[in-house]
Design a protein around this motif. Structure first.
Motif, PDB file in Angstrom:
ATOM      1  N   LEU A 153    -103.843 -29.991  27.455  1.00 14.65           N
ATOM      2  CA  LEU A 153    -104.679 -28.800  27.636  1.00 14.65           C
ATOM      3  C   LEU A 153    -105.654 -28.628  26.474  1.00 14.65           C
ATOM      4  O   LEU A 153    -106.814 -28.249  26.672  1.00 14.65           O
ATOM      5  N   LEU A 218    -101.184 -20.782  28.950  1.00 14.32           N
ATOM      6  CA  LEU A 218    -101.781 -21.594  30.014  1.00 14.32           C
ATOM      7  C   LEU A 218    -103.065 -20.946  30.518  1.00 14.32           C
ATOM      8  O   LEU A 218    -104.076 -21.628  30.736  1.00 14.32           O
ATOM      9  N   PHE A 221    -106.051 -21.485  28.047  1.00 16.11           N
ATOM     10  CA  PHE A 221    -106.675 -22.807  28.109  1.00 16.11           C
ATOM     11  C   PHE A 221    -107.519 -22.962  29.375  1.00 16.11           C
ATOM     12  O   PHE A 221    -108.637 -23.498  29.333  1.00 16.11           O
TER      13      PHE A 221
END
Length: 243
Positions: A153, A218, A221
Motif C-alpha cells: 500500500l 487501509l 492509503f
C-alpha cells in the motif's frame, strides 16, 4: 486498454538496463540486511528464551526488513515514476499517446498499474525472504502478511504521488526530486505529534508493521492513492483540452 498500457509500461521498464541494476542492488541490500538481522537474533536467542514475552523471530527479523524496504522504496519509486510521463514528454513520444483515442483516466491507470506490477515483484521477492524463516523456526504469518500489505500500500501511494509530479513537468529529474522531497516531507510528519501525524503515510504503515490492520489505515492509503491519481488525470485532461 488499461491492461494493454500496463503491460507496455512494464515491458518498457524491464528493457531498461538501469531497472535490472536497481533490482540487483535491492536484492543485495535485502539479503545482507536479512542475514544481519538473523545473525543478531541468533546471538541473543538464548537470553530471550528466559523472558516471558520475548519477541519472536518474525518481529525481530521480518518487521525490520519491511521497514527498510519501505524506506528504500520511498527514494526509489520517484526514479521509476519520472519516466512514466515526464520522460515521454522530453522524448517527444507523449504526443502519440495524448492524441490516441483513449481517455486520460485510462492513460493514468495503465501507467500506474504497470509500475505497480514491477513494485509487486520487488515486494514479493522480499516476502519470500521473510517466509524462509519458517524453514528453521515458527514464523508468524499474520505479521508477515500485515507487513507485506503495508509495504504494498505504501508503494502504491508513492507511485501515485510520483505519477502526479511526472504529469506536471517535462523534466524527469525535476519530477523525481519533487516527488522525493514531498515523500520525505510526509515521512517527517511521522515524527510530529497530534493530528498532523495522521497525514503521514509512514505513520499508517507503522501500524501494519506491528500487525495492526485497521480500516482507518487501509482507508487512508486508498484515499491517498485515489486523490493523486485523480490529480494526475485532471492535469492530463487540462493538457488535452478537457478530453
Amino acid at each position: 486498454m488499461i491492461l494493454t498500457l500496463a503491460k507496455k509500461e512494464m515491458r518498457s521498464l524491464f528493457v531498461t538496463p538501469s531497472t535490472w541494476w536497481m533490482l540487483a542492488m535491492l536484492q543485495f541490500i535485502f539479503g545482507w540486511f536479512f542475514l544481519e538481522r538473523m545473525d543478531d537474533y541468533l546471538q541473543v536467542q538464548a537470553q530471550l528464551a528466559h523472558l516471558e514475552n520475548a519477541p519472536g523471530v518474525t518481529i525481530s527479523v521480518a518487521a525490520p526488513l519491511a521497514s527498510v524496504l519501505a524506506l528504500i522504496l520511498m527514494m526509489l519509486i520517484p526514479l521509476f515514476t519520472m519516466r512514466l510521463i515526464a520522460e515521454e514528454r522530453r522524448n517527444q513520444t507523449w504526443i502519440l499517446l495524448t492524441t490516441a483515442p483513449i481517455s486520460a483516466t485510462q492513460i493514468v491507470l495503465g501507467k500506474f498499474l504497470g509500475l505497480l506490477a514491477l513494485l509487486t515483484l520487488i515486494i514479493a521477492a522480499c516476502a519470500l525472504m521473510m517466509s524462509a524463516l519458517s524453514l528453521g523456526t515458527h514464523a508468524d504469518y499474520g505479521l508477515i502478511l500485515s507487513n507485506i500489505l503495508g509495504v504494498w500500500l505504501l508503494a502504491a501511494a508513492y507511485a501515485a504521488l510520483g505519477l502526479f509530479f511526472s504529469a506536471l513537468t517535462r523534466q524527469p529529474i525535476v519530477a523525481a526530486f519533487a516527488a522525493i522531497a514531498v515523500s520525505f516531507g510526509l515521512w517527517m510528519l511521522d515524527m510530529s505529534s497530534g493530528a498532523i501525524r495522521a497525514f503521514s503515510p509512514n505513520a499508517h504503515f507503522q501500524n501494519l508493521n506491528v500487525g495492526l490492520v485497521t480500516s482507518v489505515d487501509l482507508g487512508y492509503f486508498l484515499l491517498f492513492i485515489a486523490v493523486f491519481l485523480s490529480l494526475a488525470v485532471r492535469r492530463i485532461r487540462f493538457e488535452r483540452g478537457g478530453k
